[in-house]
Design a protein around this motif. Structure first.
Motif, PDB file in Angstrom:
ATOM      1  N   PHE A  17       0.819  -1.185  -0.098  1.00 12.12           N
ATOM      2  CA  PHE A  17       0.109  -0.124   0.090  1.00 12.12           C
ATOM      3  C   PHE A  17       0.788   1.342   0.172  1.00 12.12           C
ATOM      4  O   PHE A  17       0.433   2.202  -0.659  1.00 12.12           O
ATOM      5  CB  PHE A  17      -0.968  -0.194   1.112  1.00 12.12           C
ATOM      6  N   ARG A  25       3.982   5.524  -2.880  1.00  6.20           N
ATOM      7  CA  ARG A  25       3.196   6.878  -2.783  1.00  6.20           C
ATOM      8  C   ARG A  25       3.908   7.818  -1.968  1.00  6.20           C
ATOM      9  O   ARG A  25       4.561   7.664  -1.287  1.00  6.20           O
ATOM     10  CB  ARG A  25       2.076   6.543  -1.846  1.00  6.20           C
ATOM     11  N   LEU A  56       3.252  10.394   0.767  1.00  4.30           N
ATOM     12  CA  LEU A  56       2.241  10.419   1.935  1.00  4.30           C
ATOM     13  C   LEU A  56       2.245  11.350   2.879  1.00  4.30           C
ATOM     14  O   LEU A  56       3.108  12.393   3.075  1.00  4.30           O
ATOM     15  CB  LEU A  56       2.988   9.028   2.945  1.00  4.30           C
ATOM     16  N   GLU A  88      -1.919  10.616  -3.488  1.00  8.55           N
ATOM     17  CA  GLU A  88      -1.244  10.483  -2.306  1.00  8.55           C
ATOM     18  C   GLU A  88      -2.106   9.441  -1.500  1.00  8.55           C
ATOM     19  O   GLU A  88      -3.207   9.050  -1.630  1.00  8.55           O
ATOM     20  CB  GLU A  88      -0.893  11.920  -1.745  1.00  8.55           C
ATOM     21  N   ALA A  89      -1.353   9.379  -0.364  1.00 13.16           N
ATOM     22  CA  ALA A  89      -2.131   8.757   0.809  1.00 13.16           C
ATOM     23  C   ALA A  89      -2.123   9.354   2.059  1.00 13.16           C
ATOM     24  O   ALA A  89      -1.117   9.816   2.351  1.00 13.16           O
ATOM     25  CB  ALA A  89      -1.742   7.067   0.994  1.00 13.16           C
ATOM     26  N   SER A  91     -10.090  13.566   3.422  1.00 16.03           N
ATOM     27  CA  SER A  91      -8.992  13.339   2.343  1.00 16.03           C
ATOM     28  C   SER A  91      -9.793  12.557   1.335  1.00 16.03           C
ATOM     29  O   SER A  91     -10.636  11.757   1.391  1.00 16.03           O
ATOM     30  CB  SER A  91      -8.176  12.256   3.034  1.00 16.03           C
ATOM     31  N   GLY A 144      -7.940  11.128  -0.961  1.00 22.22           N
ATOM     32  CA  GLY A 144      -6.957   9.991  -1.268  1.00 22.22           C
ATOM     33  C   GLY A 144      -7.318   8.663  -0.281  1.00 22.22           C
ATOM     34  O   GLY A 144      -8.004   9.134   0.713  1.00 22.22           O
ATOM     35  N   PRO A 145      -6.707   7.715  -0.691  1.00 23.51           N
ATOM     36  CA  PRO A 145      -6.834   6.521   0.390  1.00 23.51           C
ATOM     37  C   PRO A 145      -6.216   6.888   1.801  1.00 23.51           C
ATOM     38  O   PRO A 145      -5.211   7.635   2.046  1.00 23.51           O
ATOM     39  CB  PRO A 145      -6.328   5.383  -0.256  1.00 23.51           C
ATOM     40  N   VAL A 146      -6.704   6.131   2.814  1.00 17.50           N
ATOM     41  CA  VAL A 146      -6.307   6.599   4.274  1.00 17.50           C
ATOM     42  C   VAL A 146      -6.088   5.195   4.910  1.00 17.50           C
ATOM     43  O   VAL A 146      -6.836   4.142   4.638  1.00 17.50           O
ATOM     44  CB  VAL A 146      -7.498   7.237   4.994  1.00 17.50           C
ATOM     45  N   LEU A 148     -11.706   2.971   1.020  1.00 14.94           N
ATOM     46  CA  LEU A 148     -10.790   3.740   1.361  1.00 14.94           C
ATOM     47  C   LEU A 148     -10.613   3.889   2.950  1.00 14.94           C
ATOM     48  O   LEU A 148      -9.535   4.718   3.471  1.00 14.94           O
ATOM     49  CB  LEU A 148     -10.964   5.272   0.918  1.00 14.94           C
TER      50      LEU A 148
END
Length: 300
Positions: free
Chosen positions: A55, A59, A61, A136-137, A198, A200-202, A274
């Protein structure tokens, strides 16, 4: 004399040398358990797992660390993942100067009662989450105490009014899950709202201090800033209504407004893939896989 009427208590006579050995063994067991559940060890162990490593790989971060273990968790995270971090904020109760966190800004917050530092951290965390892009994450390092250390009251409710409402609920003996329900509905970060900020993914790495009513419930750790919230403003309103005279008017207005918005179908949540919460420590983690070698004997 058959001993049938004697107390079954068996007394053992131990020599001073035997007591010394037992004491040393006890200390080694305690030390090994503490090391096994230390924030740094737990974070590094999690980062070694394939799913989390995949993950994070490649990326950019943005990082938020909140809780009493935020220093140890952040240091371990940065030691393993340093190049990808572009921004971050961390909050904890320590008053010592915390440095060497690179792009992650440190804020000292209040615990167990939130203060101005807690509110500054809440606003900074929201700004960090909102700055995450789709490429981003957001990584959240969460531990006990985050509920007080990360505070961002709803518009129209001051921090002092939120604390007043919490004190009234505590004095009335309201169960912790009901107290957390109210806290979430008066916050811009709790109850999944931080994650929802967010795009983006968390990913959340959480050290649990929750023993009930649902053990290690992600929605309860730090009042669940990145966990899906199953409670409603209507639930919170039912909790505070018996104490309405002790509640600040702004609190009652906020919960009433929230219940009306829910009834109208308004929904800000992101109940999808997410949300990722990885529990690093459960209530029995101290003895899971823990082995201490004591002179040829392995104590599990």
């Amino acid at each position: 004399m058959d001993g049938s009427d004697q107390d079954p208590l068996i007394l053992l006579s131990l020599s001073p040398s035997s007591l010394t050995v037992l004491r040393q063994h006890s200390l080694e067991i305690v030390h090994a358990a503490l090391v096994a559940v230390s924030p740094g060890v737990l974070v590094r162990r999690a980062l070694d797992t394939a799913r989390i490593a995949n993950f994070l790989e490649g990326r950019r971060l943005r990082v938020i660390a909140a809780g009493k273990a935020s220093v140890g968790m952040l240091r371990a995270f940065r030691s393993c993942v340093s190049e990808g971090i572009v921004e971050g904020v961390a909050v904890g109760p320590t008053t010592e100067a915390v440095t060497a966190f690179g792009p992650v800004h440190w804020i000292t917050g209040g615990h167990p009662v939130p203060d101005d530092g807690s509110q500054a951290a809440g606003q900074a965390a929201l700004a960090c989450a909102r700055s995450v892009t789709q490429d981003e994450a957001l990584v959240v390092l969460l531990s006990g105490g985050a509920s007080a250390l990360l505070s961002a009251p709803l518009a129209g409710v001051t921090l002092e009014e939120k604390v007043q409402a919490t004190d009234a609920l505590l004095a009335a003996g309201v169960p912790i899950h009901e107290l957390n329900c109210v806290r979430k509905k008066l916050s811009l970060v709790k109850g999944g709202r931080l994650a929802a900020a967010s795009v983006g993914p968390v990913l959340t790495l959480a050290i649990s201090d929750v023993v009930g009513p649902v053990e290690d419930d992600p929605s309860v750790i730090g009042s669940g800033p990145t966990a899906v919230d199953r409670t409603t403003a209507a639930d919170a309103l039912r909790v505070v209504e018996p104490l309405a005279e002790q509640m600040p008017p702004s609190v009652m207005r906020a919960l009433t407004r929230g219940a009306s918005e829910e009834a109208a179908g308004e929904d800000w949540s992101r109940e999808d893939d997410l949300y990722r919460v990885c529990l690093l420590y459960t209530s029995d983690a101290a003895d899971e896989g823990l082995g201490v070698d004591l002179g040829g004997r392995r104590i599990i």
